[in-house]
Structures are given as structure tokens and as C-alpha cells.
Design an enzyme around this catalytic site. Structure first.
Site, short mmCIF file in Angstrom:
data_model
loop_
_atom_site.label_atom_id
_atom_site.label_comp_id
_atom_site.label_asym_id
_atom_site.label_seq_id
_atom_site.Cartn_x
_atom_site.Cartn_y
_atom_site.Cartn_z
N HIS A 1 -15.96 -24.81 -30.36
CA HIS A 1 -17.28 -24.17 -30.34
C HIS A 1 -17.67 -23.74 -31.75
O HIS A 1 -18.83 -23.87 -32.16
CB HIS A 1 -17.26 -22.92 -29.46
CG HIS A 1 -16.99 -23.18 -28.01
ND1 HIS A 1 -15.82 -22.82 -27.40
CD2 HIS A 1 -17.76 -23.77 -27.06
CE1 HIS A 1 -15.88 -23.16 -26.12
NE2 HIS A 1 -17.03 -23.74 -25.89
N VAL B 1 -12.61 -31.52 -31.61
CA VAL B 1 -11.63 -30.77 -32.41
C VAL B 1 -10.33 -30.75 -31.60
O VAL B 1 -10.34 -30.49 -30.40
CB VAL B 1 -12.12 -29.33 -32.69
CG1 VAL B 1 -11.08 -28.55 -33.48
CG2 VAL B 1 -13.45 -29.36 -33.45
#
Ligand code: PAF
Length: 285
Positions: A37, A176
């Protein structure tokens, strides 16, 4: 960072942020924030003058037997992380603010919403599209940021933006991963340490596909069979789907020469995890 909970105060604040023709970037989230995020927040910071983040665990995107009540809620830690990123606006509405009594309008992005995760989670993308459309109307961002990890969500929202003429750019940021390859997800918090080790089989299977493609295997069936063989090394991981598809339509492809999306979903214990990799066209390899 200003925190708003109502549509009216959010609109008023966005008007202020926009003053002087400043651009606004939106990062929609369900909280339980992690480095994935934060990579979206940083991309928004780099691409826009002001950054808005929403935290809302959206009930309409959870099926009746899914983890809505259990979904991690880490409000204090999320606020601290967003403060550190100098986020301008955090919109954290209640369910009643987003879905007032009598709300009965939903958005269906037909076709793509029924494929891959949509096939396994009926109604999920109707909930996602509806809440994201609402956020787009409330905040009217110039750009909105989503992670490639949710590749199906990206395909659904891209189509919604096109079909409903939303005047914004949808920016998709790379997955990620932890150093050992596990794609970051708020649901990783559910995994025991043993399950977390098993979960690495998802990224291992996708790496196998990526390597196969890089070595010149263009046959999607062969790549899928190889990925499933890797997954079978972990008999306690139950594959939900393992597919090679067109990244926009999510329809199966038999040959990856023009580029493709390899995507996998699997249950590790009771936790359903997803991961994917974009395979470049042979011209760009
Ligand atoms: O990706 C998510 O966290 C959610 O699906 C989203 C986009 C915030 C909608 O609730």
C-alpha cells in the site's frame, strides 16, 4: 493529515486541496496497510500534488462465508503509517455512510468480473466496482492507484473507467514482495509460520512460468502444467486456479507470444492467496 468520515466533509476538503489547480491522487484501501500500500501512496505522492487515501472494509465485496468480520482492522497503525507518508486526506467512512439505508444501485462490469477470482468469488467484483465508483465520485481524483497483485481487480476497474467515462487515469503499480518472494497481502497476517513457508509455492510456480517463457516456451498449456507440478510439491496447498490469460479480457490464451498474464490462486490452510506475473510479448523479451 485530515481525517474525514462523511461524504460532505470529504468533498469540502477535496475542493480545498484542489484550489490552485492542484491534482489529487487517490489510493483506495481496506486498511491493514503494508509496504505494498505504501508503494501506492508514494507513487501517488510522486504523480500528484495532493494524496488522498481511503480505508473502508467494504462489506459488499465479501461473500457470505468469507472473512469480512475477521478481516484485519489496524486503524492506529494505519494512521501512523499514513502520517509518516504525509498523506493529505484520509477518508474512513462507516458502512452506513457508503451504503445508506435503501441503497440499491450496483455496478456490474460484465464478462471480466466472472473470470478467475470472479468465478471463485461470485459477486466480489460487483462490490469492488460499486465502492470504487463511489470513491471516484466522492473524491474525483485525477489519478487512482492500484496494485498489480490484484490483476483481476485491475482488469475490472480499467473496463469500468473506460465504459463509464470516468475522467481519471488508473495507475497500476508493481507487486511488492517479501525478500523470499511472497507477494505482500493483508491476508498474509492469517498465516501461521508453517503456512507462510508453504505459501512460497505460489511465487515459485510463477517464477517457473516466467523462466519457461524467457527460455522460449510459448505454449500456455505447458507453462500451466509446469506451474501445477511445482504446486504439487506442497500437497497441503489447494490450487483454486492457475491460468494464463489475456490481461485485459482475462480470457484463456493458448500461446503467450503476444504477452499474457499468468495468475494463480490457492488456499493455504483456510487462507486464499493470489499472485501473478505479466509475461511480456516475445517482441519485448
Ligand atoms: O484492493 C482493495 O483493497 C479493495 O478491493 C478496494 C479497491 C479498496 C475496494 O474495496
Amino acid at each position: 493529515m485530515k481525517i474525514t468520515t462523511t461524504v460532505a466533509e470529504t468533498r469540502a476538503l477535496v475542493r480545498e486541496l484542489r484550489a490552485g489547480k492542484r491534482t489529487v491522487g487517490l489510493v483506495p484501501t481496506m486498511g491493514a496497510l503494508h509496504a505494498g500500500h505504501l508503494s501506492l501512496v508514494r507513487a501517488a505522492r510522486a504523480g500528484c500534488d495532493a494524496v488522498a487515501v481511503s480505508i473502508f472494509v467494504n462489506p459488499t465485496q465479501f461473500g457470505p462465508n468469507e472473512d469480512f468480520t475477521r478481516y484485519p482492522r489496524t486503524w492506529e497503525a494505519d494512521c501512523a503509517l499514513l502520517e509518516q507518508e504525509h498523506v493529505d486526506l484520509l477518508f474512513a467512512p462507516s458502512a452506513a455512510e457508503v451504503y445508506p439505508v435503501g441503497a440499491s444501485t450496483f455496478i456490474e462490469v460484465a464478462g471480466v468480473s466472472d473470470r478467475l477470482d470472479g468465478a471463485s468469488r461470485p459477486g466480489h467484483f460487483r462490490g469492488v466496482a460499486t465502492v470504487v465508483a463511489k470513491l471516484f465520485h466522492i473524491i474525483a481524483p485525477n489519478k487512482a492507484y492500484f496494485g498489480q497483485k490484484d490483476a483481476v481487480q485491475v482488469a475490472v476497474l480499467r473496463k469500468m473507467v473506460r465504459n463509464l467515462n470516468f475522467d481519471l487515469e488508473l495507475v497500476v503499480c508493481p507487486i511488492v514482495r517479501d525478500p523470499d518472494g511472497l507477494a505482500l497481502s493483508s491476508r498474509n497476517r492469517y498465516l501461521t509460520s508453517e503456512e507462510r513457508k508453504r505459501a512460497l509455492v505460489l511465487s515459485r510456480a510463477l517464477r517457473w512460468v516466467e523462466d519457461g517463457a524467457a527460455r522460449g516456451t510459448m505454449d500456455a498449456g505447458q507453462l500451466i502444467r509446469g506451474a501445477l507440478a511445482v504446486c504439487s510439491e506442497e500437497p497441503d496447498v489447494r490450487v483454486d486456479y492457475c491460468k494464463v490469460v489475456d490481461p485485459d479480457t482475462l480470457e484463456d490464451v493458448s500461446d503467450i507470444s503476444a504477452g499474457a498474464l499468468a495468475a494463480i490462486a490457492a488456499f493455504v490452510g483456510t487462507t486464499r492467496l493470489i499472485d501473478n506475473v505479466l509475461l511480456p510479448s516475445s517482441a519485448n523479451r
